[in-house]
Design a protein around this motif. Structure first.
Motif, PDB file in Angstrom:
ATOM      1  N   SER A   1       0.016  31.063 -40.883  1.00  0.00           N
ATOM      2  CA  SER A   1      -0.290  29.993 -41.828  1.00  0.00           C
ATOM      3  C   SER A   1      -1.253  28.973 -41.221  1.00  0.00           C
ATOM      4  CB  SER A   1       1.008  29.297 -42.263  1.00  0.00           C
ATOM      5  OG  SER A   1       0.740  28.198 -43.103  1.00  0.00           O
ATOM      6  N   ALA A   2      -1.036  28.656 -39.935  1.00  0.00           N
ATOM      7  CA  ALA A   2      -1.911  27.703 -39.249  1.00  0.00           C
ATOM      8  C   ALA A   2      -3.328  28.251 -39.123  1.00  0.00           C
ATOM      9  CB  ALA A   2      -1.344  27.369 -37.873  1.00  0.00           C
ATOM     10  N   LEU A   3      -3.445  29.536 -38.823  1.00  0.00           N
ATOM     11  CA  LEU A   3      -4.768  30.160 -38.703  1.00  0.00           C
ATOM     12  C   LEU A   3      -5.509  30.127 -40.039  1.00  0.00           C
ATOM     13  CD1 LEU A   3      -3.871  33.287 -36.510  1.00  0.00           C
ATOM     14  CD2 LEU A   3      -5.072  31.226 -35.771  1.00  0.00           C
ATOM     15  N   GLU A   4      -4.779  30.415 -41.096  1.00  0.00           N
ATOM     16  CA  GLU A   4      -5.390  30.421 -42.432  1.00  0.00           C
ATOM     17  C   GLU A   4      -5.793  29.011 -42.846  1.00  0.00           C
ATOM     18  OE1 GLU A   4      -4.303  31.767 -47.040  1.00  0.00           O
ATOM     19  OE2 GLU A   4      -2.834  32.003 -45.426  1.00  0.00           O
TER      20      GLU A   4
ATOM     21  N   GLY B   1     -14.279  28.328 -42.323  1.00  0.00           N
ATOM     22  CA  GLY B   1     -14.429  29.523 -41.511  1.00  0.00           C
ATOM     23  C   GLY B   1     -15.122  29.321 -40.184  1.00  0.00           C
ATOM     24  N   HIS B   2     -15.450  28.085 -39.836  1.00  0.00           N
ATOM     25  CA  HIS B   2     -16.197  27.827 -38.602  1.00  0.00           C
ATOM     26  C   HIS B   2     -15.289  27.661 -37.381  1.00  0.00           C
ATOM     27  CE1 HIS B   2     -19.937  27.563 -40.773  1.00  0.00           C
ATOM     28  NE2 HIS B   2     -19.483  26.573 -41.534  1.00  0.00           N
ATOM     29  N   ALA B   3     -14.068  27.214 -37.578  1.00  0.00           N
ATOM     30  CA  ALA B   3     -13.162  26.949 -36.456  1.00  0.00           C
ATOM     31  C   ALA B   3     -12.060  28.003 -36.392  1.00  0.00           C
ATOM     32  CB  ALA B   3     -12.544  25.556 -36.590  1.00  0.00           C
ATOM     33  N   LYS B   4     -11.586  28.241 -35.181  1.00  0.00           N
ATOM     34  CA  LYS B   4     -10.498  29.201 -35.000  1.00  0.00           C
ATOM     35  C   LYS B   4      -9.750  28.879 -33.712  1.00  0.00           C
ATOM     36  CE  LYS B   4     -13.491  32.529 -32.614  1.00  0.00           C
ATOM     37  NZ  LYS B   4     -13.990  33.921 -32.581  1.00  0.00           N
ATOM     38  N   LEU B   5      -8.513  29.353 -33.644  1.00  0.00           N
ATOM     39  CA  LEU B   5      -7.752  29.237 -32.414  1.00  0.00           C
ATOM     40  C   LEU B   5      -8.084  30.428 -31.518  1.00  0.00           C
ATOM     41  CD1 LEU B   5      -4.244  28.135 -33.768  1.00  0.00           C
ATOM     42  CD2 LEU B   5      -6.117  26.704 -32.946  1.00  0.00           C
ATOM     43  N   ASN B   6      -8.073  30.196 -30.232  1.00  0.00           N
ATOM     44  CA  ASN B   6      -8.446  31.239 -29.282  1.00  0.00           C
ATOM     45  C   ASN B   6      -7.222  32.066 -28.895  1.00  0.00           C
ATOM     46  OD1 ASN B   6      -9.087  32.466 -26.573  1.00  0.00           O
ATOM     47  ND2 ASN B   6     -11.065  31.528 -27.029  1.00  0.00           N
ATOM     48  N   LYS B   7      -7.256  33.351 -29.206  1.00  0.00           N
ATOM     49  CA  LYS B   7      -6.118  34.223 -28.912  1.00  0.00           C
ATOM     50  C   LYS B   7      -5.853  34.316 -27.417  1.00  0.00           C
ATOM     51  CE  LYS B   7      -6.265  38.769 -29.143  1.00  0.00           C
ATOM     52  NZ  LYS B   7      -6.297  40.168 -29.652  1.00  0.00           N
ATOM     53  N   SER B   8      -6.905  34.293 -26.610  1.00  0.00           N
ATOM     54  CA  SER B   8      -6.728  34.445 -25.163  1.00  0.00           C
ATOM     55  C   SER B   8      -5.911  33.307 -24.573  1.00  0.00           C
ATOM     56  CB  SER B   8      -8.090  34.528 -24.464  1.00  0.00           C
ATOM     57  OG  SER B   8      -8.789  33.295 -24.543  1.00  0.00           O
TER      58      SER B   8
ATOM     59  N   THR C   1      -4.010  22.725 -29.314  1.00  0.00           N
ATOM     60  CA  THR C   1      -3.749  21.639 -30.270  1.00  0.00           C
ATOM     61  C   THR C   1      -5.056  20.963 -30.689  1.00  0.00           C
ATOM     62  OG1 THR C   1      -1.650  21.265 -29.118  1.00  0.00           O
ATOM     63  CG2 THR C   1      -2.336  19.599 -30.698  1.00  0.00           C
ATOM     64  N   LEU C   2      -5.959  20.767 -29.725  1.00  0.00           N
ATOM     65  CA  LEU C   2      -7.264  20.197 -30.054  1.00  0.00           C
ATOM     66  C   LEU C   2      -8.036  21.126 -30.993  1.00  0.00           C
ATOM     67  CD1 LEU C   2      -8.278  18.890 -26.511  1.00  0.00           C
ATOM     68  CD2 LEU C   2      -7.879  17.455 -28.519  1.00  0.00           C
ATOM     69  N   SER C   3      -7.959  22.422 -30.743  1.00  0.00           N
ATOM     70  CA  SER C   3      -8.666  23.384 -31.585  1.00  0.00           C
ATOM     71  C   SER C   3      -8.153  23.350 -33.017  1.00  0.00           C
ATOM     72  CB  SER C   3      -8.497  24.801 -31.025  1.00  0.00           C
ATOM     73  OG  SER C   3      -9.065  24.908 -29.740  1.00  0.00           O
ATOM     74  N   ALA C   4      -6.884  23.007 -33.186  1.00  0.00           N
ATOM     75  CA  ALA C   4      -6.291  22.987 -34.520  1.00  0.00           C
ATOM     76  C   ALA C   4      -6.717  21.773 -35.334  1.00  0.00           C
ATOM     77  CB  ALA C   4      -4.765  23.032 -34.414  1.00  0.00           C
ATOM     78  N   LEU C   5      -7.390  20.787 -34.708  1.00  0.00           N
ATOM     79  CA  LEU C   5      -7.787  19.590 -35.472  1.00  0.00           C
ATOM     80  C   LEU C   5      -8.760  19.878 -36.624  1.00  0.00           C
ATOM     81  CD1 LEU C   5      -8.083  16.768 -32.779  1.00  0.00           C
ATOM     82  CD2 LEU C   5      -6.418  16.973 -34.615  1.00  0.00           C
ATOM     83  N   PRO C   6      -9.891  20.567 -36.462  1.00  0.00           N
ATOM     84  CA  PRO C   6     -10.413  21.216 -35.254  1.00  0.00           C
ATOM     85  C   PRO C   6     -11.311  20.280 -34.454  1.00  0.00           C
ATOM     86  CG  PRO C   6     -11.762  21.807 -37.123  1.00  0.00           C
ATOM     87  CD  PRO C   6     -10.691  20.887 -37.659  1.00  0.00           C
ATOM     88  N   MET C   7     -11.413  20.568 -33.137  1.00  0.00           N
ATOM     89  CA  MET C   7     -12.319  19.812 -32.283  1.00  0.00           C
ATOM     90  C   MET C   7     -12.916  20.728 -31.226  1.00  0.00           C
ATOM     91  SD  MET C   7     -11.761  16.382 -30.024  1.00  0.00           S
ATOM     92  CE  MET C   7     -11.718  15.417 -31.526  1.00  0.00           C
TER      93      MET C   7
END
Length: 288
Positions: A29-32, A40-47, A86-92
């Motif tokens: 849900s968070a990814l979506e 569609g420009h931001a995403k969380l890094n799986k690694s 957490t920063l990526s989820a802002l996104p930042m």
């Protein structure tokens, strides 16, 4: 703990096929939601998720940290990495904010390992209640009674594990060893505050980000290049709440110093009633 399960859960969730498991459902849900908010420009890094899992797996059975640098790497791969996510989820995407988060996460992780030292060295008996309070649940097969100080620091301060078990806080060299580890945590907080001050003035942070070339930071690096000063200030304001663990870490280190680095003092394991108020005013002033 089934680490293969969590790796598979992360892989399946990022592939768009999350298992019917609460954490996976929430992550999907968070990814979506992040994709929608950023067009569609931001995403969380799986690694980064995989890095946290691997770091926890390495030390889950209370294996000793070979060195203070190894402890710092553990803190980077867990606490700092969670801040990146957490920063990526802002996104930042700002390499300077990532750099700040790296130092704060290292400080937090090192202090947390210190704070847990008494509970790992003298674990309480297992609780059979459905909702235990205050008990530390050790993994099956884990070392019962481990002194989780870096081995190089123990050697330098001549701390012997058996002395800690017998004498507790009065073990020869223990307070010196705790001081040495706590100083590394404090140094990272001092560095982070200096960096924040420099960034607010529009100046260079003063040193290179040692993880800046690693996977996950490349987008932040390109996004920050030639960024206008006003945008840099806006990013700092947006990220400030995520950097607040620095406040809790500093308060605990201050309490440790007041107790002359007696890591076994009971007051160090209690909640600090000043934390909410302190964090509120620090955030209000734009400080960490």
């Amino acid at each position: 703990m089934r680490f293969s399960f969590w790796r598979d859960t992360v892989n399946r969730t990022f592939s768009g096929n999350p298992p019917k498991e609460p954490v996976a459902v929430l992550l999907a849900s968070a990814l979506e939601d992040l994709s929608k908010r950023s067009n569609g420009h931001a995403k969380l890094n799986k690694s980064w998720f995989v890095k946290v899992i691997s770091a926890r797996e390495q030390y889950l059975n209370n294996n000793p940290y070979p060195s203070l640098d190894a402890l710092e790497r553990y803190a980077e791969n867990t606490y700092s990495t969670l801040l990146y996510l957490t920063l990526s989820a802002l996104p930042m995407t700002n390499i300077n904010i990532d750099h700040l988060a790296s130092h704060i996460g290292k400080a937090q992780g090192i202090a947390t390992v210190l704070r847990g030292l008494p509970l790992i060295a003298f674990p309480p008996p297992p609780s059979h209640h459905s909702n235990p309070t205050g008990a530390l649940a050790l993994p099956a097969g884990g070392r019962q009674g481990a002194v989780m100080l870096p081995l190089d620091v123990m050697a330098q301060c001549r701390v012997r594990e058996e002395d800690v078990y017998r004498k507790g806080s009065e073990a020869p060299g223990l307070r010196d060893a705790v001081f040495k580890v706590a100083t590394r945590s404090s140094d990272h907080l001092i560095t982070a505050r200096t960096m924040l001050k420099n960034l607010r003035k529009g100046e260079d942070v003063g040193h290179e980000f040692e993880h800046g070339e690693e996977e996950g930071h490349s987008d932040s690096l390109s996004a920050t290049k030639d960024q206008p000063f006003i945008e840099q200030k806006d990013d700092i304001s947006r990220a400030l709440g995520i950097l607040m663990p620095a406040v809790a870490t500093q308060l605990w280190l201050d309490r440790l110093q007041k107790r002359d680095f007696d890591i076994f003092h009971p007051s160090l394991r209690s909640a600090d009633w000043k934390l909410p108020l302190k964090a509120f005013f620090m955030h209000l002033r734009g400080q960490i």
